[in-house]
Design a protein around this motif. Structure first.
Motif, PDB file in Angstrom:
ATOM      1  N   PRO A  40       0.830  -1.214   0.000  1.00  0.00           N
ATOM      2  CA  PRO A  40       0.000   0.000   0.000  1.00  0.00           C
ATOM      3  C   PRO A  40       0.856   1.252   0.000  1.00  0.00           C
ATOM      4  O   PRO A  40       1.994   1.240   0.486  1.00  0.00           O
ATOM      5  CB  PRO A  40      -0.810  -0.130   1.298  1.00  0.00           C
ATOM      6  CG  PRO A  40      -0.016  -1.048   2.165  1.00  0.00           C
ATOM      7  CD  PRO A  40       0.666  -2.008   1.240  1.00  0.00           C
ATOM      8  N   ARG A  41       0.316   2.352  -0.522  1.00  0.00           N
ATOM      9  CA  ARG A  41       1.068   3.593  -0.633  1.00  0.00           C
ATOM     10  C   ARG A  41       1.605   4.057   0.720  1.00  0.00           C
ATOM     11  O   ARG A  41       2.696   4.613   0.810  1.00  0.00           O
ATOM     12  CB  ARG A  41       0.179   4.690  -1.235  1.00  0.00           C
ATOM     13  CG  ARG A  41      -0.070   4.522  -2.724  1.00  0.00           C
ATOM     14  CD  ARG A  41      -1.037   5.596  -3.226  1.00  0.00           C
ATOM     15  NE  ARG A  41      -0.562   6.933  -2.940  1.00  0.00           N
ATOM     16  CZ  ARG A  41       0.284   7.609  -3.717  1.00  0.00           C
ATOM     17  NH1 ARG A  41       0.760   7.045  -4.821  1.00  0.00           N
ATOM     18  NH2 ARG A  41       0.663   8.831  -3.393  1.00  0.00           N
ATOM     19  N   VAL A  42       0.837   3.806   1.766  1.00  0.00           N
ATOM     20  CA  VAL A  42       1.264   4.280   3.085  1.00  0.00           C
ATOM     21  C   VAL A  42       2.566   3.625   3.527  1.00  0.00           C
ATOM     22  O   VAL A  42       3.328   4.206   4.311  1.00  0.00           O
ATOM     23  CB  VAL A  42       0.159   4.054   4.138  1.00  0.00           C
ATOM     24  CG1 VAL A  42      -1.055   4.919   3.830  1.00  0.00           C
ATOM     25  CG2 VAL A  42      -0.218   2.585   4.251  1.00  0.00           C
ATOM     26  N   ASN A  76      -2.022  18.433  -1.486  1.00  0.00           N
ATOM     27  CA  ASN A  76      -2.098  17.038  -1.042  1.00  0.00           C
ATOM     28  C   ASN A  76      -3.393  16.697  -0.320  1.00  0.00           C
ATOM     29  O   ASN A  76      -3.716  15.514  -0.128  1.00  0.00           O
ATOM     30  CB  ASN A  76      -0.915  16.694  -0.131  1.00  0.00           C
ATOM     31  CG  ASN A  76       0.394  16.577  -0.871  1.00  0.00           C
ATOM     32  OD1 ASN A  76       1.472  16.762  -0.299  1.00  0.00           O
ATOM     33  ND2 ASN A  76       0.341  16.280  -2.170  1.00  0.00           N
ATOM     34  N   TRP A  77      -4.165  17.705   0.080  1.00  0.00           N
ATOM     35  CA  TRP A  77      -5.454  17.432   0.732  1.00  0.00           C
ATOM     36  C   TRP A  77      -6.416  16.706  -0.205  1.00  0.00           C
ATOM     37  O   TRP A  77      -7.379  16.078   0.253  1.00  0.00           O
ATOM     38  CB  TRP A  77      -6.100  18.731   1.202  1.00  0.00           C
ATOM     39  CG  TRP A  77      -5.375  19.431   2.303  1.00  0.00           C
ATOM     40  CD1 TRP A  77      -4.661  20.585   2.215  1.00  0.00           C
ATOM     41  CD2 TRP A  77      -5.299  19.026   3.683  1.00  0.00           C
ATOM     42  NE1 TRP A  77      -4.133  20.918   3.446  1.00  0.00           N
ATOM     43  CE2 TRP A  77      -4.514  19.981   4.368  1.00  0.00           C
ATOM     44  CE3 TRP A  77      -5.818  17.946   4.401  1.00  0.00           C
ATOM     45  CZ2 TRP A  77      -4.231  19.894   5.726  1.00  0.00           C
ATOM     46  CZ3 TRP A  77      -5.535  17.848   5.757  1.00  0.00           C
ATOM     47  CH2 TRP A  77      -4.752  18.810   6.410  1.00  0.00           C
ATOM     48  N   SER A  78      -6.165  16.770  -1.512  1.00  0.00           N
ATOM     49  CA  SER A  78      -7.071  16.136  -2.480  1.00  0.00           C
ATOM     50  C   SER A  78      -6.855  14.626  -2.573  1.00  0.00           C
ATOM     51  O   SER A  78      -7.606  13.940  -3.274  1.00  0.00           O
ATOM     52  CB  SER A  78      -6.881  16.764  -3.865  1.00  0.00           C
ATOM     53  OG  SER A  78      -5.567  16.522  -4.355  1.00  0.00           O
ATOM     54  N   GLU A  83      -5.167   8.068   3.087  1.00  0.00           N
ATOM     55  CA  GLU A  83      -3.768   8.451   2.886  1.00  0.00           C
ATOM     56  C   GLU A  83      -3.460   9.765   3.594  1.00  0.00           C
ATOM     57  O   GLU A  83      -2.417   9.907   4.238  1.00  0.00           O
ATOM     58  CB  GLU A  83      -3.444   8.572   1.400  1.00  0.00           C
ATOM     59  CG  GLU A  83      -1.981   8.896   1.124  1.00  0.00           C
ATOM     60  CD  GLU A  83      -1.627   8.862  -0.354  1.00  0.00           C
ATOM     61  OE1 GLU A  83      -0.489   9.224  -0.695  1.00  0.00           O
ATOM     62  OE2 GLU A  83      -2.481   8.448  -1.161  1.00  0.00           O
ATOM     63  N   VAL A  84      -4.372  10.737   3.497  1.00  0.00           N
ATOM     64  CA  VAL A  84      -4.168  12.018   4.177  1.00  0.00           C
ATOM     65  C   VAL A  84      -4.075  11.810   5.682  1.00  0.00           C
ATOM     66  O   VAL A  84      -3.205  12.384   6.358  1.00  0.00           O
ATOM     67  CB  VAL A  84      -5.309  13.003   3.842  1.00  0.00           C
ATOM     68  CG1 VAL A  84      -5.237  14.239   4.746  1.00  0.00           C
ATOM     69  CG2 VAL A  84      -5.227  13.424   2.377  1.00  0.00           C
TER      70      VAL A  84
END
Length: 258
Positions: A40-42, A76-78, A83-84
């Protein structure tokens, strides 16, 4: 391969290097690093946090005076909420683990960006790190957190416009120095402008990162993804910087004599 790849070997002795006073880094490629590993991206963001520790220590040991890291942009809020939320937790984890090492290495934490919009736990972690490291007289570790360069310029303009409206200054008083004092990097004084701007992951853009301050920064792009970026990669970027002729719009000695 890196753009502007240095011709000299990265094993060059530190005494031969011109160490930039201020290095700014766009830490890109965490998501791609994780995707290539079917993670995962995280997971990439977590590994990237560990890279921050290594590079901050390496930069401090090399004698860099300011290291500015693009940690979270206003755009980056989008990203997806999960993830945020993970990204907002990273400063909490980072500072809880790394502040003792920062203090040990005489590194002082500073922030640019609007931290008032961050979650309470993130904001407190950042504020506590600033206080806890405030006695450091060595390198400044400057995080750009909820930062956008265009917003910064607009806010600086509003600030100066208000000073004109209040009668504190006249429009003719506004110059480069006064404008710089209205920016979020004002506390860095003469060190506000990065000497070297590094972007990892192969992307060739600044992505709204310090557009005013970076007018004369030397740019260095590398395909290395941020989680894989090492102290040797940092040295390679500094080696490239050492080979550059920084004239700031003027001529060097030999050109001026010809």
């Amino acid at each position: 391969m890196a753009l502007f790849k240095p011709k000299t070997n990265v094993s060059v002795a530190n005494a031969q290097l011109k160490i930039p006073d201020h290095i700014a880094i766009i830490m890109d490629g965490n998501g791609r690093w994780a995707k290539r590993r079917l993670m995962p991206r995280v997971a990439g963001h977590k590994t990237g946090m560990n890279t921050v520790k290594k590079i901050a220590t390496a930069a401090s040991n090399l004698g860099v005076k300011v290291l500015t890291l693009y940690a979270f942009s206003t755009e980056n809020w989008s990203r997806p909420n999960d993830e945020v939320n993970f990204l907002m937790q990273l400063p909490v984890d980072f500072f809880s683990e790394f502040v003792p090492d920062l203090i040990k290495n005489n590194i002082r934490v500073q922030i640019i960006g609007n931290i008032d919009e961050l979650p309470k736990s993130t904001r407190h972690a950042v504020q506590n790190a600033i206080v806890q490291t405030s006695q450091g007289s060595g390198m400044i570790l400057n995080f750009a957190l909820n930062y956008g360069g265009q917003i910064e310029i607009v806010e600086a303009t509003k600030k100066l416009a208000q000073q004109v409206a209040d009668g504190d200054i006249s429009p003719n008083d506004i110059n480069g120095d006064l404008f710089s004092e209205a920016l979020q990097t004002a506390s860095l004084g003469k060190l506000a402008a990065p000497d070297l701007m590094i972007r990892t992951s192969g992307e060739l853009r600044l992505s709204n990162f310090m557009p005013y301050q970076s007018a004369y920064a030397e740019l260095y792009f590398t395909d290395v993804l941020w989680p894989d970026f090492t102290a040797d990669d940092l040295l390679q970027a500094i080696t490239a910087f050492t080979s550059r002729d920084r004239r700031f719009g003027g001529l060097d000695k030999y050109e001026s004599e010809s």
